[in-house]
Design a protein around this motif. Structure first.
Motif, PDB file in Angstrom:
ATOM      1  N   GLU A  31     -34.088 130.231  10.681  1.00  0.00           N
ATOM      2  CA  GLU A  31     -34.587 129.215   9.757  1.00  0.00           C
ATOM      3  C   GLU A  31     -33.801 129.217   8.450  1.00  0.00           C
ATOM      4  N   ALA A  32     -33.458 130.404   7.963  1.00  0.00           N
ATOM      5  CA  ALA A  32     -32.671 130.485   6.729  1.00  0.00           C
ATOM      6  C   ALA A  32     -31.265 129.933   6.949  1.00  0.00           C
ATOM      7  N   VAL A  33     -30.676 130.234   8.114  1.00  0.00           N
ATOM      8  CA  VAL A  33     -29.344 129.715   8.429  1.00  0.00           C
ATOM      9  C   VAL A  33     -29.387 128.187   8.478  1.00  0.00           C
ATOM     10  N   PHE A  34     -30.398 127.651   9.143  1.00  0.00           N
ATOM     11  CA  PHE A  34     -30.571 126.197   9.192  1.00  0.00           C
ATOM     12  C   PHE A  34     -30.737 125.636   7.781  1.00  0.00           C
ATOM     13  N   GLY A  35     -31.543 126.302   6.948  1.00  0.00           N
ATOM     14  CA  GLY A  35     -31.767 125.830   5.590  1.00  0.00           C
ATOM     15  C   GLY A  35     -30.489 125.767   4.778  1.00  0.00           C
ATOM     16  N   TRP A  36     -29.715 126.844   4.815  1.00  0.00           N
ATOM     17  CA  TRP A  36     -28.464 126.860   4.071  1.00  0.00           C
ATOM     18  C   TRP A  36     -27.502 125.794   4.586  1.00  0.00           C
ATOM     19  N   ARG A  37     -27.480 125.616   5.897  1.00  0.00           N
ATOM     20  CA  ARG A  37     -26.585 124.596   6.468  1.00  0.00           C
ATOM     21  C   ARG A  37     -26.914 123.220   5.910  1.00  0.00           C
ATOM     22  N   MET A  38     -28.190 122.861   5.889  1.00  0.00           N
ATOM     23  CA  MET A  38     -28.567 121.535   5.427  1.00  0.00           C
ATOM     24  C   MET A  38     -28.329 121.376   3.925  1.00  0.00           C
ATOM     25  N   LEU A  39     -28.630 122.421   3.150  1.00  0.00           N
ATOM     26  CA  LEU A  39     -28.448 122.340   1.699  1.00  0.00           C
ATOM     27  C   LEU A  39     -26.984 122.128   1.322  1.00  0.00           C
ATOM     28  N   ALA A  79     -36.357 111.715  10.285  1.00  0.00           N
ATOM     29  CA  ALA A  79     -35.836 112.976   9.750  1.00  0.00           C
ATOM     30  C   ALA A  79     -36.409 114.165  10.505  1.00  0.00           C
ATOM     31  N   ALA A  80     -37.690 114.082  10.853  1.00  0.00           N
ATOM     32  CA  ALA A  80     -38.318 115.182  11.586  1.00  0.00           C
ATOM     33  C   ALA A  80     -37.700 115.335  12.971  1.00  0.00           C
ATOM     34  N   LEU A  81     -37.433 114.212  13.642  1.00  0.00           N
ATOM     35  CA  LEU A  81     -36.865 114.263  14.994  1.00  0.00           C
ATOM     36  C   LEU A  81     -35.482 114.906  14.985  1.00  0.00           C
ATOM     37  N   VAL A  82     -34.621 114.501  14.052  1.00  0.00           N
ATOM     38  CA  VAL A  82     -33.280 115.090  14.024  1.00  0.00           C
ATOM     39  C   VAL A  82     -33.304 116.483  13.416  1.00  0.00           C
ATOM     40  N   GLY A  83     -34.261 116.734  12.509  1.00  0.00           N
ATOM     41  CA  GLY A  83     -34.361 118.063  11.908  1.00  0.00           C
ATOM     42  C   GLY A  83     -34.656 119.126  12.943  1.00  0.00           C
ATOM     43  N   VAL A  84     -35.520 118.817  13.901  1.00  0.00           N
ATOM     44  CA  VAL A  84     -35.813 119.763  14.981  1.00  0.00           C
ATOM     45  C   VAL A  84     -34.545 120.072  15.773  1.00  0.00           C
ATOM     46  N   GLN A  85     -33.733 119.042  16.024  1.00  0.00           N
ATOM     47  CA  GLN A  85     -32.500 119.252  16.788  1.00  0.00           C
ATOM     48  C   GLN A  85     -31.500 120.120  16.012  1.00  0.00           C
ATOM     49  N   LEU A 184     -34.074 113.767   3.488  1.00  0.00           N
ATOM     50  CA  LEU A 184     -35.490 114.067   3.668  1.00  0.00           C
ATOM     51  C   LEU A 184     -35.717 115.455   4.260  1.00  0.00           C
ATOM     52  N   ILE A 185     -34.704 115.991   4.922  1.00  0.00           N
ATOM     53  CA  ILE A 185     -34.807 117.337   5.489  1.00  0.00           C
ATOM     54  C   ILE A 185     -34.625 118.402   4.417  1.00  0.00           C
ATOM     55  N   VAL A 186     -33.944 118.067   3.331  1.00  0.00           N
ATOM     56  CA  VAL A 186     -33.589 119.053   2.309  1.00  0.00           C
ATOM     57  C   VAL A 186     -34.797 119.833   1.770  1.00  0.00           C
TER      58      VAL A 186
END
Length: 299
Positions: A31-39, A79-85, A184-186
């Protein structure tokens, strides 16, 4: 076209490398890796839109919020649909589920064939229906041997088509819509980064993570830019065919990370790969027909 092919293959290689890259970022959670990637990826994508002149797509979409109230609910759902992916792409290799996710990427175009037939009244060819048949055989083997298809495979195989259909219905199926999704995912991404007890403890324990996190954002942004540039330089059918390079590389990365395909799973993979091979053959036929009769096809 040569540059387009090179950009497409390079983007697939970068996405596969990103798959492997996630495993290097211990002790950060998926989850942290995903978070940093999006930020880090979202602002890079915004800069690309400004540089390429596509920022007008963002402004046009946001300007529709007043006249189309459905967007206030539709865009967060998109955003939720692509965020899960995007999350499962980072989660899978870290948690030893890379093969299951890669199988979902192989099944996704087959699901799109079925959706195109029943939702958009498209007429699949014989090769496409044969491909769907082989996919059904593969899924049947998985149901028989394992008692069901893994949830990771289903999330990718059906989640991305649902995202594509929803964006098409909203009218946000362009680069501007993708950037708004990322925007919106940020907040969720930021929460993943700061929600742990000591967000920077892992960086103090392993200082090299600072460089790895920056590299994560750079690789992710570069992969996306190359993918977009390739889509603009290639015929749609050829661009679609080259997209199959990525799941092949994801399987290889999963095997490198120590995952294995069990004996009872081979029929499933072989059936799905045969199905994908038929779709590739169909795409090649369409591409050759287009190159022989470009003007009649254009009409």
């Amino acid at each position: 076209m040569t540059k387009g092919v090179a950009l497409s293959v390079f983007s697939c290689v970068l996405f596969a490398f990103l798959y492997y890259y996630a495993s290097l970022m211990q002790p950060l959670s998926a989850e942290a890796v995903f978070g940093w990637r999006m930020l880090l990826t979202m602002p890079c994508a915004g800069l690309f839109l400004l540089y390429s002149g596509d920022w007008s797509l963002v402004k046009a979409l946001l300007s529709e919020l007043k006249s189309r109230p459905i967007l206030w609910l539709g865009l967060p759902l998109s955003a939720a649909l692509v965020g899960v992916q995007l999350w499962i792409f980072m989660w899978a290799p870290i948690n030893g589920r890379g093969l299951q996710v890669s199988l979902g990427y192989f099944m996704m175009p087959l699901v799109l064939v079925v959706i195109g037939r029943f939702l958009y009244q498209e007429q699949p060819s014989r090769l496409q229906w044969t491909a769907v048949f082989f996919a059904v055989v593969g899924v049947g083997n998985e149901l028989w041997q394992a008692g069901g298809v893994s949830w990771e495979t289903l999330v990718v195989a059906f989640g991305y088509p649902a995202y594509f259909v929803w964006r098409r219905w909203l009218g946000s199926d362009n680069l501007g819509g993708l950037w708004v999704d990322m925007l919106l995912i940020v907040p969720v991404a930021a929460w993943f980064v700061v929600s742990v007890d000591q967000p920077l403890a892992a960086f103090e324990q392993r200082p090299v993570l600072w460089g790895l996190v920056l590299g994560l954002g750079m690789v992710s942004a570069l992969a996306m830019v190359c993918y977009i540039l390739a889509s603009r330089r290639l015929p749609f059918s050829l661009f679609g065919l080259l997209g199959y390079v990525e799941p092949i590389l994801l399987v290889l990365v999963s095997l490198i990370l120590g995952e294995t395909i069990k004996a009872e799973e081979w029929p499933t993979y072989i059936a799905i790969w045969l199905a994908v091979g038929l779709l590739v053959l169909e795409g090649v036929k369409q591409l050759l027909a287009f190159r022989r009769y470009p003007f009649s096809k254009a009409r």
